[in-house]
Structures are given as C-alpha cells and as structure tokens.
Write a protein that holds these residues in place. Sequence first.
Motif, PDB file in Angstrom:
ATOM      1  N   GLU A 209       4.927 -16.985 -15.342  1.00 14.66           N
ATOM      2  CA  GLU A 209       4.434 -16.334 -16.551  1.00 14.66           C
ATOM      3  C   GLU A 209       3.366 -15.307 -16.164  1.00 14.66           C
ATOM      4  O   GLU A 209       2.613 -15.509 -15.210  1.00 14.66           O
ATOM      5  CB  GLU A 209       3.844 -17.366 -17.503  1.00 14.66           C
ATOM      6  CG  GLU A 209       4.909 -18.317 -18.032  1.00 14.66           C
ATOM      7  CD  GLU A 209       4.535 -18.881 -19.388  1.00 14.66           C
ATOM      8  OE1 GLU A 209       5.241 -18.582 -20.354  1.00 14.66           O
ATOM      9  OE2 GLU A 209       3.536 -19.617 -19.466  1.00 14.66           O
ATOM     10  N   ASP A 360      13.607 -15.003 -22.010  1.00 15.39           N
ATOM     11  CA  ASP A 360      13.236 -16.417 -22.149  1.00 15.39           C
ATOM     12  C   ASP A 360      13.048 -16.809 -23.613  1.00 15.39           C
ATOM     13  O   ASP A 360      12.062 -17.425 -23.979  1.00 15.39           O
ATOM     14  CB  ASP A 360      11.936 -16.644 -21.356  1.00 15.39           C
ATOM     15  CG  ASP A 360      11.547 -18.107 -21.276  1.00 15.39           C
ATOM     16  OD1 ASP A 360      12.439 -18.956 -21.294  1.00 15.39           O
ATOM     17  OD2 ASP A 360      10.341 -18.390 -21.209  1.00 15.39           O
ATOM     18  N   HIS A 362      14.371 -19.089 -25.865  1.00 15.76           N
ATOM     19  CA  HIS A 362      15.250 -20.253 -26.112  1.00 15.76           C
ATOM     20  C   HIS A 362      15.109 -20.817 -27.523  1.00 15.76           C
ATOM     21  O   HIS A 362      16.066 -21.252 -28.137  1.00 15.76           O
ATOM     22  CB  HIS A 362      15.008 -21.342 -25.074  1.00 15.76           C
ATOM     23  CG  HIS A 362      13.557 -21.558 -24.750  1.00 15.76           C
ATOM     24  ND1 HIS A 362      12.793 -22.491 -25.373  1.00 15.76           N
ATOM     25  CD2 HIS A 362      12.725 -20.902 -23.891  1.00 15.76           C
ATOM     26  CE1 HIS A 362      11.560 -22.439 -24.895  1.00 15.76           C
ATOM     27  NE2 HIS A 362      11.494 -21.479 -24.004  1.00 15.76           N
ATOM     28  N   ASP A 380       5.233 -16.610 -27.243  1.00 14.87           N
ATOM     29  CA  ASP A 380       5.577 -16.822 -25.837  1.00 14.87           C
ATOM     30  C   ASP A 380       6.320 -15.640 -25.212  1.00 14.87           C
ATOM     31  O   ASP A 380       7.543 -15.645 -25.097  1.00 14.87           O
ATOM     32  CB  ASP A 380       6.423 -18.099 -25.669  1.00 14.87           C
ATOM     33  CG  ASP A 380       6.619 -18.428 -24.197  1.00 14.87           C
ATOM     34  OD1 ASP A 380       5.940 -17.811 -23.349  1.00 14.87           O
ATOM     35  OD2 ASP A 380       7.464 -19.286 -23.896  1.00 14.87           O
ATOM     36  N   ARG A 383       7.094 -14.310 -20.000  1.00 13.36           N
ATOM     37  CA  ARG A 383       8.045 -13.869 -18.969  1.00 13.36           C
ATOM     38  C   ARG A 383       8.574 -12.458 -19.228  1.00 13.36           C
ATOM     39  O   ARG A 383       9.583 -12.044 -18.642  1.00 13.36           O
ATOM     40  CB  ARG A 383       9.179 -14.874 -18.856  1.00 13.36           C
ATOM     41  CG  ARG A 383       8.709 -16.105 -18.081  1.00 13.36           C
ATOM     42  CD  ARG A 383       9.743 -17.171 -18.091  1.00 13.36           C
ATOM     43  NE  ARG A 383       9.392 -18.268 -17.213  1.00 13.36           N
ATOM     44  CZ  ARG A 383       9.618 -19.538 -17.502  1.00 13.36           C
ATOM     45  NH1 ARG A 383      10.179 -19.868 -18.647  1.00 13.36           N
ATOM     46  NH2 ARG A 383       9.285 -20.478 -16.658  1.00 13.36           N
TER      47      ARG A 383
HETATM   48 MN   LIG Z   1       7.964 -20.316 -22.499  1.00 11.71          MN
END
Ligand SMILES: [Mn+2]
Length: 478
Positions: A209, A360, A362, A380, A383
């Motif tokens: 990250e 990323d 998900h 988030d 990435r």
């Molecule tokens: Mn994550």
Amino acid sequence: MLNMKLKERLALALSAGAVLFTLMLVVDLQMDYGYTARRAPLHGRVRLGDDTDRGRGAYLEFRKRFLQKSSSGSGGNASREYEQSAADTSAGDHPVVVPPHRDLNVLRPDNPTIGDMEDLELSLNATNLERLQLKISQHELYAAREPLVGAVLRDLASLPILHVEQKEGGTQLKLIIDYPNGIQALFKPMRFARDVQTLPDHFYFSDYERHNAEIAAFHLDRILGFRRAMPVVGRVLNMTTEIYDVTEGDILKTFFVSPANNFCFHGKCSYYCDTGHAICGHPDTLEGSFAAFLPPDEIAKRKVWRHPWRRSYHKRRKAQWELESDYCDTIRQTPPYDSGRRLLDLVDMAIFDFLTGNMDRHHYETFRMFGNETFTLHLDQGRAFGKAFHDELSILAPLLQCCLVRHTTLRTLLTFHNGVPLSESLRVAMDEDPVAPILWEPHLAALDRRLAVVLDAVRKCVDKTTAAAAAAADDNDV
Ligand SMILES: [Mn+2]
Ligand SMILES: Nc1ncnc2c1ncn2[C@@H]1O[C@H](COP(=O)(O)OP(=O)(O)OP(=O)(O)O)[C@@H](O)[C@H]1O
C-alpha cells in the motif's frame, strides 16, 4: 387500421427522438474533441480500433488485451465464448450517456444528512470532524464548496497525537490515530519513495500500500466532483514521541533500530509485518497519510457489498466477469443494479480506479440508513498509483461491458480534456498538502493519457448505439 397507423407513427417518432438525443451527445462529444486542435486527434493517440468498425473497437480492444493471457491453458472455452459475444454484443436499447433528468444523483429530490436522519444535534464544542460527519448526506460525503473539508485536513495535519494503536483485521499495517476531543484518523505509513513502482512480479493483491496514493486519490475524487472519499492529508511524524511513546501492547515489541541506525517497527498483520518488511524512519521521522475517520457504527452503520467486477484474488483463477461476455446483462437484472444510481456509481468508480490504476476494488461500502439510493464510498485507494507507464484497461470493465456513463461524469471529463488538464488541476489541488509533491510526475502524466482512453471508450459506445439505432430506424422505414 387508422389506429395501427397512429401507433406505428408514434413508435417511429419515439425511436427518431431517441436517435436524435444520442446524435446530439455524439455531436457534443465530437465538438468537444474539436476544441483540442492543438493536440493530436484522439483516435490518433489512442487506438481502440479503426474508424470503420463502427464502435465495436472498445470491446475488441478490451477483449484483445484482456484475453491475451488466457488464450492458452485453462479457460479456453470460456474465452472463446467471451470472444464470440464481445463481437456481437450490442449496447442494447438503453442510452449510453444517462442524461441528468434520469440520474438520481443529479435529481436529488431529497438529500438528507446523517444528522437529519438520526436527529442528532451538535454540541457547541463539536469538532470539525464531527460537524463534517453529521453533514454527510445521502448523495455525497460533503458539498462542493464545504469549508469543513479544509478545516478537517488542517486538524489532522497539526493537532497533537495523543494515542496510537494498530487497526485490527487489515491485511497491511494501519494505525488508528487519536487526537484531542475524540478526533480520529486512519494512518498508512510511507514505505518507499514516490518513484518506486509496483514490483513487476507482484499481483494487485500482493502489492504494497502507498500512503501517497490515498492522498492523491482523495484530491482526484474531489476535483472530479464525486466527493465519495474521506479527506486525507500527509504529515511527518516523530516516531519516538508520536508513535512509540503513545502506544502500548504487542506493537511495542516490534520496534527496533536498524543497521543504518534508523528507528523501525513492523506491527502485526498478515502482509509485510515482519523484520524484512519493517517501516523505518529517517532516522526517526516517518511520513504517512491521515484519513479522516468515518462516523462510528453507533451513528452510521455501513453495508459492505461484494463488488460485481471483483477480481479473483487468486494467482491462477479468473473472475466470472472475465469469462462471460454478457456479464453486464446479468448485473443489470440484479438488484440493486437494476434501477437507480448504483450501476452508474460503479461506472464512476471504474473510471476513477482506471485513472489511478487501482485494481484492488473487491468490496465497496454504503451507509445503511440511506438504503440503496445512495452513493458508494470510495474507500481504500492504498494500491492506486503503482504503475505509471501501464494503463490497465480491465479496470474499465464496467464501462466497457455495460456501455453506460453519467452525463455529468462525461461532462467533467471533457472539461479537463479540453481545458486545464487533469494532471495540472490535480497537481495544483495537492500543492497545499504538507508533504507535497504527492505524486511522481509520470503518474500525473498517466492521468491525462488515461482520461483520453476513457473518452474514447465512451465515444465507441455511443457510435455503436447510434449505428444500431439508425439501422433499426432504416428497418422501420421499409
Ligand atoms: Mn485494501
Ligand atoms: N476513513 C476511514 N474511517 C474509518 N474506517 C475506515 C476508513 N477507511 C477505511 N476504513 C475501514 O477500514 C477497513 C480497512 O481499510 P482498508 O481497506 O484501507 O484496509 P486493508 O488492509 O486494505 O483491508 P483489506 O485488506 O480488507 O482491503 C475498511 O474496509 C473500512 O471499513
């Protein structure tokens, strides 16, 4: 007899109307391209197919690049099936560009805040973050010119740090930072210099990250007008006084002094929390990102959704959407994607993630109290911004497979494409951050390049629907 004629005429008039509306959008798109005379013409720069293929280019190119790795070995049949229908998939009978009067994000008959919904009143000494949290509304995290955003960023960057603890459950190390008066932030540490890219042999799910990706993505989300990411700011910490001295528990046992005499720690987590992957200061100052905390569960519970275009998170397996060409048709029939704003939000998110290179995604989250007719949080982005010289077209799958985009989003993208470039606008927005410059220049340059790819994909979709509608009108004429 007369009745039939009337019906036919009505149907003709209606389909002519639909064609006209789409044509107007095409002209809109092309006029906008026209302004960019000093730049290379778009299809000269971004080849998504040649001019004669009438709009299948986006699909074909998508398929070509995307299936490259699956042509041998497993999944052969599924790939072929995908290939076949990629060629005949039509955009269907829905508009590619969803006009404002059909976009619930724009209509907003009602836009209550968390404070309204929960009947919460602020105390006189409420913090800027509490104020911002209660003003989160059904359709966005904060309003376009909300002064509290700047105030919260300043607080997170300057207030004293009272306590630090490791966030449980994450795959990579994250700290929860406590400031005075209950203000909290989510901290991601700097591991590498700005110009260190994703290791070539790392998958998106094993990538480190990056704290600066969180900062950059917040600003990008904001200038694109989504306002679905919480404010994030950079700050340099003294590891001794602002972490080591104010934390306790197991994490303390992971601190050490490296051979280079830097102060390091690694914490406890499932990825990269060991001596070989420690986080080290210089010698004891450490830079990181500080994301304003979302409201606590007691005030605003969130619902976690599995992303329909989620990747497989397995080094040899593919996801369903990579194998089924009509995947979007299935999703369009599945609540909550069958009505309202949700599918449009996922397309926005795909564009946002394609611009930043974030593979990323998900899961995604929404606030429960607002039901399904609410925005999807952009949480988030650790990435993102990993590969500056590679544009990962598969991230655009929701747009490419559904041929769908909000008019407002398209208009914003065109404004950057034809005016002050996105790279420049983002650079200016991030200039005020305490740890600026936030992004390595090639990542900024990538934004302008990727923006053109998104526009070209939309244009291909519009061309295709226009061609299909014109053919249908021709058939009617006979
Ligand atoms: Mn994550
Ligand atoms: N600003 C925030 N305030 C409060 N909670 C947050 C914030 N950002 C993220 N979270 C919560 O923390 C969780 C973990 O964050 P994040 O996804 O960045 O970590 P992660 O280690 O990458 O997790 P995962 O591996 O599951 O993706 C998120 O799912 C979200 O529920």
